[in-house]
Design a protein around this motif. Sequence first.
Motif, short mmCIF file in Angstrom:
data_model
loop_
_atom_site.label_atom_id
_atom_site.label_comp_id
_atom_site.label_asym_id
_atom_site.label_seq_id
_atom_site.Cartn_x
_atom_site.Cartn_y
_atom_site.Cartn_z
N ARG A 35 -33.19 -18.81 24.26
CA ARG A 35 -33.92 -19.76 25.12
C ARG A 35 -34.83 -20.67 24.29
N LEU A 36 -35.53 -20.08 23.33
CA LEU A 36 -36.40 -20.87 22.46
C LEU A 36 -35.59 -21.88 21.66
N GLU A 37 -34.48 -21.44 21.13
CA GLU A 37 -33.60 -22.34 20.37
C GLU A 37 -33.14 -23.50 21.25
N GLN A 38 -32.79 -23.20 22.49
CA GLN A 38 -32.34 -24.22 23.44
C GLN A 38 -33.47 -25.21 23.75
N GLU A 39 -34.69 -24.70 23.98
CA GLU A 39 -35.81 -25.56 24.30
C GLU A 39 -36.18 -26.47 23.13
N LEU A 40 -36.13 -25.94 21.91
CA LEU A 40 -36.43 -26.76 20.74
C LEU A 40 -35.38 -27.85 20.55
N GLU A 41 -34.12 -27.50 20.71
CA GLU A 41 -33.04 -28.49 20.59
C GLU A 41 -33.19 -29.57 21.65
N ASP A 42 -33.50 -29.16 22.87
CA ASP A 42 -33.68 -30.11 23.97
C ASP A 42 -34.82 -31.07 23.65
N PHE A 43 -35.93 -30.55 23.16
CA PHE A 43 -37.07 -31.40 22.84
C PHE A 43 -36.72 -32.40 21.73
N VAL A 44 -36.10 -31.93 20.66
CA VAL A 44 -35.74 -32.82 19.55
C VAL A 44 -34.79 -33.90 20.03
N GLN A 45 -33.82 -33.52 20.82
CA GLN A 45 -32.83 -34.49 21.31
C GLN A 45 -33.47 -35.51 22.25
N LYS A 46 -34.24 -35.05 23.22
CA LYS A 46 -34.80 -35.97 24.22
C LYS A 46 -35.95 -36.81 23.67
N SER A 47 -36.73 -36.26 22.76
CA SER A 47 -37.90 -37.00 22.25
C SER A 47 -37.51 -37.97 21.14
N GLY A 48 -36.42 -37.67 20.45
CA GLY A 48 -36.02 -38.50 19.32
C GLY A 48 -36.90 -38.31 18.10
N THR A 49 -37.75 -37.31 18.12
CA THR A 49 -38.64 -37.07 16.98
C THR A 49 -37.86 -36.62 15.76
N LYS A 50 -38.36 -37.00 14.60
CA LYS A 50 -37.75 -36.57 13.35
C LYS A 50 -38.64 -35.59 12.60
N GLN A 51 -39.85 -35.43 13.09
CA GLN A 51 -40.74 -34.47 12.46
C GLN A 51 -41.63 -33.84 13.51
N LEU A 52 -42.01 -32.60 13.23
CA LEU A 52 -42.89 -31.90 14.16
C LEU A 52 -43.59 -30.75 13.43
N VAL A 53 -44.66 -30.31 14.06
CA VAL A 53 -45.37 -29.11 13.62
C VAL A 53 -45.03 -28.01 14.61
N LEU A 54 -44.63 -26.87 14.09
CA LEU A 54 -44.34 -25.71 14.92
C LEU A 54 -45.51 -24.75 14.79
N ASP A 55 -46.31 -24.66 15.85
CA ASP A 55 -47.49 -23.79 15.85
C ASP A 55 -47.04 -22.39 16.28
N MET A 56 -47.11 -21.46 15.35
CA MET A 56 -46.64 -20.09 15.58
C MET A 56 -47.78 -19.12 15.86
N SER A 57 -48.98 -19.63 16.16
CA SER A 57 -50.16 -18.76 16.28
C SER A 57 -50.05 -17.73 17.39
N SER A 58 -49.22 -17.94 18.39
CA SER A 58 -49.05 -16.96 19.47
C SER A 58 -48.02 -15.89 19.14
N VAL A 59 -47.21 -16.12 18.11
CA VAL A 59 -46.13 -15.20 17.76
C VAL A 59 -46.66 -14.11 16.83
N HIS A 60 -46.62 -12.87 17.34
CA HIS A 60 -47.12 -11.75 16.55
C HIS A 60 -46.01 -10.84 16.05
N TYR A 61 -44.80 -11.07 16.54
CA TYR A 61 -43.68 -10.22 16.13
C TYR A 61 -42.43 -11.08 16.06
N LEU A 62 -41.69 -10.94 14.96
CA LEU A 62 -40.49 -11.71 14.74
C LEU A 62 -39.47 -10.82 14.05
#
Length: 126
Positions: A35-62
């Motif tokens: 789901r996260l992968e899908q949401e990130l792809e959707d955002f990149v595609q729809k926004s047309g952005t070429k750069q972004l900051v990924l704030d991982m401060s809420s992620v405590h386990y990976l």
Amino acid sequence: MSTHPYQLVRIDNEDGVPIVTVLTPELRADSVIARLEQELEDFVQKSGTKQLVLDMSSVHYLTSSGLRVLIVLRKRLREIGGRFTMCGVHPYVADVFKTTRLFTAKFDYLDDVSAAVAALKVPPAE
């Protein structure tokens, strides 16, 4: 403020750079990772952005399979001539990066959003 159809990320903006905050504390379950992968792809595609900051401060386990999201995002942005950097990486998550040697060799990682935005303003050293 516009609303986004995303459940696992929040989109903000600082100095013209999208700040994508991951909202889930764990990237463990395959369904969450997909789901996260899908949401990130959707955002990149729809926004047309070429750069972004990924704030991982809420992620405590990976898990190692959670790394796939970052690899796919990196590949996607590189395909369009872009890049991303991360910030707010929890020590446990940083350990996963170090263990897999993705920490410094493949992904930029900075302490906070402002430092990450500043890093994206500097052209890559490649």
